[in-house]
Design a protein around this motif. Structure first.
Motif, PDB file in Angstrom:
ATOM      1  N   GLN A  49      31.860 -64.222  88.428  1.00 24.71           N
ATOM      2  CA  GLN A  49      31.664 -65.465  89.165  1.00 24.71           C
ATOM      3  C   GLN A  49      30.735 -66.408  88.415  1.00 24.71           C
ATOM      4  OE1 GLN A  49      30.296 -64.234  93.021  1.00 24.71           O
ATOM      5  NE2 GLN A  49      32.329 -63.575  93.700  1.00 24.71           N
ATOM      6  N   LEU A  50      29.664 -65.879  87.844  1.00 20.18           N
ATOM      7  CA  LEU A  50      28.732 -66.707  87.079  1.00 20.18           C
ATOM      8  C   LEU A  50      29.434 -67.298  85.861  1.00 20.18           C
ATOM      9  CD1 LEU A  50      25.913 -67.787  86.531  1.00 20.18           C
ATOM     10  CD2 LEU A  50      25.406 -65.632  85.345  1.00 20.18           C
ATOM     11  N   LYS A  51      30.203 -66.486  85.173  1.00 20.85           N
ATOM     12  CA  LYS A  51      30.939 -66.973  83.998  1.00 20.85           C
ATOM     13  C   LYS A  51      31.910 -68.084  84.396  1.00 20.85           C
ATOM     14  CE  LYS A  51      33.825 -65.274  80.245  1.00 20.85           C
ATOM     15  NZ  LYS A  51      34.485 -64.099  79.659  1.00 20.85           N
ATOM     16  N   SER A  52      32.569 -67.921  85.530  1.00 19.62           N
ATOM     17  CA  SER A  52      33.508 -68.935  86.003  1.00 19.62           C
ATOM     18  C   SER A  52      32.780 -70.237  86.329  1.00 19.62           C
ATOM     19  CB  SER A  52      34.249 -68.412  87.231  1.00 19.62           C
ATOM     20  OG  SER A  52      35.098 -69.389  87.753  1.00 19.62           O
ATOM     21  N   ARG A  53      31.629 -70.121  87.000  1.00 12.47           N
ATOM     22  CA  ARG A  53      30.857 -71.337  87.330  1.00 12.47           C
ATOM     23  C   ARG A  53      30.374 -72.035  86.059  1.00 12.47           C
ATOM     24  NH1 ARG A  53      28.531 -67.991  91.431  1.00 12.47           N
ATOM     25  NH2 ARG A  53      26.656 -67.756  90.179  1.00 12.47           N
ATOM     26  N   ILE A  54      29.951 -71.262  85.075  1.00 16.71           N
ATOM     27  CA  ILE A  54      29.496 -71.860  83.817  1.00 16.71           C
ATOM     28  C   ILE A  54      30.649 -72.560  83.119  1.00 16.71           C
ATOM     29  CG2 ILE A  54      28.676 -71.289  81.494  1.00 16.71           C
ATOM     30  CD1 ILE A  54      26.933 -69.113  82.824  1.00 16.71           C
ATOM     31  N   GLN A  59      33.311 -77.607  81.579  1.00 16.29           N
ATOM     32  CA  GLN A  59      34.495 -78.458  81.639  1.00 16.29           C
ATOM     33  C   GLN A  59      34.157 -79.797  82.283  1.00 16.29           C
ATOM     34  OE1 GLN A  59      37.360 -77.846  80.092  1.00 16.29           O
ATOM     35  NE2 GLN A  59      37.900 -79.936  80.627  1.00 16.29           N
ATOM     36  N   THR A  60      33.379 -79.759  83.333  1.00 14.72           N
ATOM     37  CA  THR A  60      32.970 -81.005  83.991  1.00 14.72           C
ATOM     38  C   THR A  60      32.189 -81.873  83.012  1.00 14.72           C
ATOM     39  OG1 THR A  60      32.864 -79.900  86.124  1.00 14.72           O
ATOM     40  CG2 THR A  60      31.650 -81.959  85.921  1.00 14.72           C
ATOM     41  N   THR A  61      31.312 -81.263  82.241  1.00 17.64           N
ATOM     42  CA  THR A  61      30.523 -82.011  81.270  1.00 17.64           C
ATOM     43  C   THR A  61      31.426 -82.646  80.223  1.00 17.64           C
ATOM     44  OG1 THR A  61      28.692 -80.489  81.599  1.00 17.64           O
ATOM     45  CG2 THR A  61      28.623 -81.837  79.624  1.00 17.64           C
ATOM     46  N   VAL A  62      32.398 -81.913  79.719  1.00 17.57           N
ATOM     47  CA  VAL A  62      33.327 -82.456  78.727  1.00 17.57           C
ATOM     48  C   VAL A  62      34.125 -83.597  79.340  1.00 17.57           C
ATOM     49  CG1 VAL A  62      35.393 -81.922  77.367  1.00 17.57           C
ATOM     50  CG2 VAL A  62      33.468 -80.332  77.381  1.00 17.57           C
ATOM     51  N   ASP A  64      33.224 -85.523  81.817  1.00 13.04           N
ATOM     52  CA  ASP A  64      32.318 -86.656  81.997  1.00 13.04           C
ATOM     53  C   ASP A  64      32.076 -87.381  80.675  1.00 13.04           C
ATOM     54  OD1 ASP A  64      32.118 -86.072  84.665  1.00 13.04           O
ATOM     55  OD2 ASP A  64      30.188 -85.034  84.499  1.00 13.04           O
ATOM     56  N   LEU A  65      31.879 -86.623  79.598  1.00 12.56           N
ATOM     57  CA  LEU A  65      31.657 -87.245  78.295  1.00 12.56           C
ATOM     58  C   LEU A  65      32.896 -88.027  77.844  1.00 12.56           C
ATOM     59  CD1 LEU A  65      29.776 -84.394  76.411  1.00 12.56           C
ATOM     60  CD2 LEU A  65      28.830 -86.575  77.194  1.00 12.56           C
ATOM     61  N   THR A  66      34.054 -87.446  78.061  1.00 13.74           N
ATOM     62  CA  THR A  66      35.293 -88.131  77.694  1.00 13.74           C
ATOM     63  C   THR A  66      35.418 -89.438  78.467  1.00 13.74           C
ATOM     64  OG1 THR A  66      36.345 -86.012  77.245  1.00 13.74           O
ATOM     65  CG2 THR A  66      37.803 -87.901  77.564  1.00 13.74           C
ATOM     66  N   ARG A  67      35.172 -89.395  79.771  1.00 15.29           N
ATOM     67  CA  ARG A  67      35.223 -90.607  80.588  1.00 15.29           C
ATOM     68  C   ARG A  67      34.210 -91.633  80.103  1.00 15.29           C
ATOM     69  NH1 ARG A  67      34.503 -87.812  85.263  1.00 15.29           N
ATOM     70  NH2 ARG A  67      36.399 -86.617  85.402  1.00 15.29           N
ATOM     71  N   GLY A  68      33.019 -91.154  79.759  1.00 18.97           N
ATOM     72  CA  GLY A  68      31.979 -92.056  79.269  1.00 18.97           C
ATOM     73  C   GLY A  68      32.387 -92.745  77.989  1.00 18.97           C
ATOM     74  N   ILE A  69      32.965 -91.993  77.073  1.00 19.45           N
ATOM     75  CA  ILE A  69      33.428 -92.580  75.805  1.00 19.45           C
ATOM     76  C   ILE A  69      34.504 -93.617  76.071  1.00 19.45           C
ATOM     77  CG2 ILE A  69      34.685 -92.072  73.671  1.00 19.45           C
ATOM     78  CD1 ILE A  69      33.156 -89.395  73.609  1.00 19.45           C
ATOM     79  N   LEU A  70      35.441 -93.295  76.919  1.00 20.07           N
ATOM     80  CA  LEU A  70      36.510 -94.250  77.241  1.00 20.07           C
ATOM     81  C   LEU A  70      35.946 -95.503  77.884  1.00 20.07           C
ATOM     82  CD1 LEU A  70      39.308 -91.842  78.542  1.00 20.07           C
ATOM     83  CD2 LEU A  70      39.205 -93.034  76.340  1.00 20.07           C
ATOM     84  N   ASN A  71      34.972 -95.356  78.770  1.00 22.54           N
ATOM     85  CA  ASN A  71      34.348 -96.520  79.401  1.00 22.54           C
ATOM     86  C   ASN A  71      33.613 -97.371  78.372  1.00 22.54           C
ATOM     87  OD1 ASN A  71      35.281 -95.986  81.965  1.00 22.54           O
ATOM     88  ND2 ASN A  71      33.480 -94.785  82.545  1.00 22.54           N
ATOM     89  N   TYR A  72      32.906 -96.727  77.431  1.00 23.28           N
ATOM     90  CA  TYR A  72      32.220 -97.487  76.390  1.00 23.28           C
ATOM     91  C   TYR A  72      33.219 -98.273  75.559  1.00 23.28           C
ATOM     92  CZ  TYR A  72      27.307 -96.152  76.638  1.00 23.28           C
ATOM     93  OH  TYR A  72      25.998 -96.039  77.002  1.00 23.28           O
TER      94      TYR A  72
END
Length: 80
Positions: A49-54, A59-62, A64-72
């Motif tokens: 469960q911990l591994k899945s949450r990590i 994935q959420t961080t990636v 978010d970063l992708t969305r941020g780059i596209l917005n920039y």
């Protein structure tokens, strides 16, 4: 003759008692092992469960970063 039979019976009874003690000892060991197995299964499930949450957090961080780059890029900024 009777004395010999009594001695044989006593020897057999001693063997039966010894086997019964061994069986009880093995049952006790089996109960201990089952408890340990249950404990290890629980720990393994928690680790999964911990591994899945990590993994989800990464994935959420990636994402978010992708969305941020596209917005920039949309706003005209560039990463040079």
């Amino acid at each position: 003759r009777r004395k010999v039979l009594q001695e044989q019976q006593d020897a057999l009874q001693a063997e039966v008692d010894e086997v019964a003690r061994e069986v009880e000892k093995q049952k006790s060991r089996m109960i201990e092992l089952e408890a340990e197995e249950l404990k290890q299964r629980h720990r393994a499930e928690e680790a999964r469960q911990l591994k899945s949450r990590i993994r989800e957090a990464k994935q959420t961080t990636v994402d978010d970063l992708t969305r941020g780059i596209l917005n920039y890029k949309y706003l005209g900024f560039d990463f040079e």
